[in-house]
Structures are given as structure tokens and as C-alpha cells.
Design a protein around this motif. Structure first.
Motif, PDB file in Angstrom:
ATOM      1  N   PRO A 137      -8.814   2.482   0.181  1.00 55.50           N
ATOM      2  CA  PRO A 137      -8.309   1.671  -0.441  1.00 55.50           C
ATOM      3  C   PRO A 137      -8.074   0.793  -1.071  1.00 55.50           C
ATOM      4  O   PRO A 137      -7.312  -0.543  -1.935  1.00 55.50           O
ATOM      5  N   SER A 138      -8.515   0.258  -1.803  1.00 58.62           N
ATOM      6  CA  SER A 138      -8.860  -0.425  -3.322  1.00 58.62           C
ATOM      7  C   SER A 138      -7.935   0.166  -3.762  1.00 58.62           C
ATOM      8  O   SER A 138      -7.491  -0.262  -5.599  1.00 58.62           O
ATOM      9  N   THR A 139      -7.310   1.894  -3.974  1.00 57.56           N
ATOM     10  CA  THR A 139      -6.794   2.530  -5.481  1.00 57.56           C
ATOM     11  C   THR A 139      -5.226   2.263  -4.382  1.00 57.56           C
ATOM     12  O   THR A 139      -4.426   3.033  -5.464  1.00 57.56           O
ATOM     13  N   PHE A 140      -4.565   2.954  -3.098  1.00 55.90           N
ATOM     14  CA  PHE A 140      -4.048   3.460  -2.454  1.00 55.90           C
ATOM     15  C   PHE A 140      -3.648   2.517  -1.311  1.00 55.90           C
ATOM     16  O   PHE A 140      -4.407   2.068  -0.419  1.00 55.90           O
TER      17      PHE A 140
ATOM     18  N   ARG B 100       0.988   4.171  -5.368  1.00 54.18           N
ATOM     19  CA  ARG B 100      -0.955   4.540  -5.594  1.00 54.18           C
ATOM     20  C   ARG B 100      -1.015   2.453  -6.004  1.00 54.18           C
ATOM     21  O   ARG B 100      -0.168   2.833  -7.001  1.00 54.18           O
ATOM     22  N   ILE B 101      -2.269   2.136  -5.812  1.00 55.88           N
ATOM     23  CA  ILE B 101      -2.136   0.773  -6.125  1.00 55.88           C
ATOM     24  C   ILE B 101      -3.541   0.234  -7.852  1.00 55.88           C
ATOM     25  O   ILE B 101      -2.886  -0.793  -7.821  1.00 55.88           O
ATOM     26  N   GLY B 102      -4.091   1.456  -7.390  1.00 60.18           N
ATOM     27  CA  GLY B 102      -5.025   1.022  -8.424  1.00 60.18           C
ATOM     28  C   GLY B 102      -4.964   2.257  -9.610  1.00 60.18           C
ATOM     29  O   GLY B 102      -3.844   2.653  -9.937  1.00 60.18           O
ATOM     30  N   LYS B 103      -6.409   2.125 -10.831  1.00 61.74           N
ATOM     31  CA  LYS B 103      -5.603   2.314 -12.171  1.00 61.74           C
ATOM     32  C   LYS B 103      -6.049   3.863 -11.657  1.00 61.74           C
ATOM     33  O   LYS B 103      -5.604   4.538 -12.736  1.00 61.74           O
TER      34      LYS B 103
END
Ligand code: ZN
Length: 316
Positions: free
Chosen positions: A33-36, A180-183
């Protein structure tokens, strides 16, 4: 062109750490969840992979699952080693695997096309009969072009990262991730989550993921460089990069450590019905990104013909 005689090259096998699938589900459910924005990780029955959009030549990914790494980037850069031709059907015979499914990412057989190419390896053997589903993508003709190999062509070249299994249906790790919310790209996010949790205990997964929506960044190798490629910058200037459209099906492996076997820690190649395909670098429309993946947990890694002199160029 003669292919490598497997009785003359070094083949090493080391066991991987195999935690319960449910524990991997917990680790990924906590970390991804820190990436999606949307994440669902479960232990599930593998869907029938012979169906679209997977189009693999066996129904599942399980049964004595192992990672196989063949050759390596030092056979491609600084300059190509044209003697590094591997017959994958012969490798399965050498490893005494039948029935077998070998899927993953690597170079394709340049002697078949006459030029260097990407390989999306899908090789099925059952009762000695070969069923070839491998696609190759080349830059022959100036733009990228995807083709399927005939059953009679079972060679590849230079390097490859594969999942080897009996190709049986069975329980696998299913990952669905959207927005996607992370790098990190999808595979890097999974590998780093496992690496952070398991530390020195090395875990390896192999399988299939579909980028169902959105688009991605891929490279396709042109023909071999005639000048030495000595840095990642040289390699990136030589490669051709493309934005490609979903849906794209990807095959490959990830592993959380090197195990002193000079392993490539992640490597996935994609193919599709609409002709897009190549080496996956990540998605390019984060809000639209929608991944669906099925992974088998590998019990060991088999290292075949590792380069005697290695380097870290060309491994992205
Ligand atoms: Zn690749």
C-alpha cells in the motif's frame, strides 16, 4: 551454430528460503500500500494459464518450482559472446524435467532471426514432446516486431531468468494492485518488501503478471553493438526504449539476494496479442496502472554457466 553442451558447463543449485505462502501474503499486504492505492494479496488457485490474456502453454505454475538463471549480462556487454547459444529443451532433458514448463525473460535466439532479440520464454515439454510458446521481439526492419517461435526452434542465447515447474495447477500467490502512488515499479515493490522482511533468508518468486490497463516503458535490444559498451549509460544509449499499451502479459522472476551466484535480482519481459512487448521497466500512467499477478514460490535456484568474470553493467 552449435549450442552449449551442458555436461561441460558449471551448473550449481542452492536452496531458497520457503516461508508459508500465507506469511508472504501478510508481508506484501502490509508493504505494497505504500506503492499502490489499491492492493489485494491472497493465496489462490492459479487460473487456467492456457487462456487469454496469459496464453501460456501449461495450465499452472506449480510442481517442483525452481528459479533458473542462465548465462548473464557479461555475455552481452561489453561485447557479444556469439558462442553462448543454449538449447532450452536440451537443458530440461539435462535437468531430467518432464513434464516441465519453463517461462521467463532473457535474450532470444539471434541465430533464428539473424539479429539480436528479446525473448519471452514459454517452453512446455510433456512426454518428450515440445510445445513452444516463446515470443521474440526484435528491431529488425527498424521498429519493434513480435513473433512466435516454431516448436522446432528451442534455442536461446546469452542470458535468461526463468521459472521452472511441472506446469501443474495449484496454489499460488495472487497480487492485484491498482493506481501507483509510489516510485518503485510493480516488481521492485514486491522484491523490496520481501527483502526488507526476510533479510538474509533469500526468497525467490517466478510467474506471470498482466498490466491490464494503462501503459508501460519497455526496451527492445537492437542488433549487437560493434563498439564496447562499458557503462549503464552506454547500454541505455544502445537500447531502444518504447511506450507500450496494455494489456501486456509478463513472465519472469525475482529473488531477494544474490546467494554468491551472481544472480540478476529481477527480470520480466512482456508480450501481447497486439504486438507490443519487450523488457519491462515500469508503468507510465500511474493513475491507470492495474496489475494482476500469479507467483509460484521457488524452492531452489539453479545457476547455469555463470560468467567467470562478472560486472554490474546492464542489469536494470
Ligand atoms: Zn530483459
Amino acid at each position: 551454430m552449435t549450442s552449449i553442451d551442458y555436461s561441460t558447463v558449471e551448473i550449481k543449485e542452492k536452496p531458497l528460503y520457503t516461508p508459508p505462502l500465507e506469511e508472504i501474503v501478510e508481508v506484501l499486504s502490509r508493504s505494497l500500500p505504500s506503492t499502490f492505492e489499491y492492493v489485494s494479496v491472497t493465496v489462490d488457485e492459479c487460473p487456467d494459464l492456457t487462456q487469454a490474456p496469459y496464453n501460456i502453454t501449461a495450465p499452472g505454475l506449480t510442481g517442483n518450482a525452481k528459479l533458473v538463471e542462465l548465462g548473464g549480462p557479461p555475455y552481452l556487454v561489453p561485447l557479444v559472446r556469439r558462442d553462448k547459444i543454449y538449447d532450452l529443451a536440451a537443458l530440461l532433458r539435462h535437468l531430467r524435467r518432464d513434464p516441465a514448463l519453463l517461462i521467463g525473460a532473457g535474450a532470444g535466439p539471434w541465430p533464428f532471426l539473424g539479429v539480436n532479440c528479446e525473448g519471452i520464454i514459454i517452453l512446455r515439454v510433456e512426454s518428450g514432446r515440445v510445445q513452444q510458446g516463446t515470443r521474440v521481439v526484435s528491431m529488425a526492419g527498424g521498429s519493434y516486431r513480435q513473433q512466435q517461435l516454431p516448436d522446432s526452434e528451442t534455442r536461446t542465447a546469452l542470458l535468461g531468468n526463468y521459472l521452472l515447474s511441472d506446469g501443474k495447477p495449484g496454489k499460488v500467490i495472487k497480487v492485484v494492485a491498482k493506481m501507483r502512488i509510489g516510485k518503485a515499479n510493480f516488481i521492485t515493490a514486491i522484491r523490496e518488501a520481501l527483502q526488507n522482511h526476510y533479510g538474509d533468508k533469500v526468497v525467490g518468486l517466478g510467474g506471470v503478471f498482466v498490466l491490464r490497463e494503462g501503459s508501460g516503458r519497455y526496451h527492445v535490444m537492437p542488433d549487437f553493438s560493434t563498439t564496447e559498451l562499458t557503462s549503464d549509460e552506454d547500454v541505455n544509449n544502445w537500447l531502444t526504449f518504447h511506450e507500450m499499451k496494455a494489456p501486456i502479459t509478463h513472465l519472469g522472476t525475482l529473488v531477494t539476494g544474490d546467494m554468491e551466484l551472481d544472480l540478476r535480482v529481477q527480470h520480466f519481459h512482456g508480450f501481447s496479442a497486439h504486438g507490443d512487448g519487450g523488457h519491462y521497466h515500469g508503468d507510465t500512467a500511474p493513475a491507470a496502472a492495474h496489475y494482476e499477478a500469479y507467483f509460484a514460490l521457488a524452492a531452489a535456484v539453479v545457476r547455469v554457466d555463470a560468467p567467470a568474470h562478472t560486472h554490474h553493467v546492464g542489469r536494470d
